[in-house]
Design an enzyme around this catalytic site. Sequence first.
Site, PDB file in Angstrom:
ATOM      1  N   GLY A   3       0.688  -1.247   0.141  1.00  0.00           N
ATOM      2  CA  GLY A   3      -0.078   0.007   0.078  1.00  0.00           C
ATOM      3  C   GLY A   3       0.701   1.129   0.034  1.00  0.00           C
ATOM      4  CD  GLU A  52       0.589  -9.227   1.568  1.00  0.00           C
ATOM      5  OE1 GLU A  52      -0.279  -8.344   1.561  1.00  0.00           O
ATOM      6  OE2 GLU A  52       0.239 -10.483   2.162  1.00  0.00           O
ATOM      7  CB  CYS A  72     -17.795   5.026 -27.711  1.00  0.00           C
ATOM      8  SG  CYS A  72     -17.214   4.673 -29.210  1.00  0.00           S
ATOM      9  CD  GLU A  73     -18.171   4.161 -21.471  1.00  0.00           C
ATOM     10  OE1 GLU A  73     -18.708   4.942 -20.700  1.00  0.00           O
ATOM     11  OE2 GLU A  73     -18.782   3.022 -21.758  1.00  0.00           O
TER      12      GLU A  73
END
Length: 430
Positions: A249, A286, A357-358
Amino acid sequence: MTNIPALIGFTEKNQNWYVEDILLSDLAKQFGTPLYVYSKHALVSAFKAYDSACFDSNGQRKARIHYAMKANSNLAILGCLNQLGAGFDLVSGGELARALKIGADPKMLVFAGVGKSSNEIREALKAKVRCFNVESIAELHRINQIAHEMGLRAPISLRVNPDVDAKTHAYISTGLRDNKFGIAYYDVLKTYRQAALLSNIDIVGIDCHIGSQITTIEPYLDAIDKVLDLLKQLKKEGVRIHHLDLGGGLGINYGNESPPDIHAFTKSLLNHVHNSGFADLEILFEPGRSIVGNAGILLTQIEYLKTSPDKNFCIVDAAMNDLMRPTLYDAYHAIVPVQASSKNTHTEKYDVVGPVCESGDWLGKDRSLAVNQGDLLAILSAGAYGFSMASNYNTRARPAEIMVDGKQAYLIREREQIQDLFSKEKTLPN
Ligand SMILES: *Cc1c(COP(=O)(O)O)cnc(C)c1O
């Protein structure tokens, strides 16, 4: 305003951008665009910044780095990290298959994820992974049952939801009480007591992972203190815990952030655990994004420039299907021309958008660029959650991927062919 992060492996000289010793424009010529390009040197540097912090003052190894491969699971990247001694954090049976494919030691694999299927659990037991990071009581019972059927014992850790605010984007915060992740803090002890009674379960660890793109150390220290309180109680009750997995993170600088230095951050967390009286615990980290994020870019070519009274658009050949982070998280990626423009031009403000197409298909907003049609742009910091989140939306083939090591460029994934995209589909009989 373009804020450019300091990068390893990617440099600009006289308006020309290089990856290590190679011109990005040469890679575009050779392999086409859109193209993901990684620097091996950047990847290795980030891993070593973590790994070199994993030792105590006597040179004893106290921690291990398990790369979270969902950030970028290309086999070449996994292979490099495996050679450097990394372990891996897996979140699916598919990722387990990738780890086995590159010859990773199963003892260096931890299997996380809230929804492990029976099949995935069976495969991971068969492979003899180091640990299942368990996220619910129901999952614990399922793992016990399957291990029993297979005549095996399953090593487990419980993922604690420590209820701390990682102060990151809501979609990538995972350690708050109302997130779907982990076992609620107040249920953890009870669940360990249950686990201890199960016939085919071995308790080996405890873990937490509080979110992603976290840019301060405080939420980690808060989470560690809460987890260590649980460990004290478990110790009293005679439940032996061998390792503490602190998740990943740690954020990167996309241009506007100043996250802690990897090495110093890792040392601080390790020291915090040791100084709290837990010097004998093995620590696991991690990290995903902070290992690959700034080791990769997405190279794209300008198809058209389009001006309207209110907005200028720079329409490029990469799109949200290739790099989803802007659309999904409203994320900022620095965007730079990789060479001087083909013709003289003046600086304009553009929204850099793709062909999909967005209206959500954008890669950068209000960017000042002096560019012409045909110019190449690099979208920086695209190594993590770039290719691994890419899709075929709009029947677009996913980009090729290149890894550069010094003067050498390696094609580590071929560009997809359009016919591959529907090769598994069938029309109905007449
Ligand atoms: C995604 C994930 C990570 C890695 O997160 P980064 O922000 O990429 O470092 C680590 N552990 C678990 C369990 C994850 O789901």
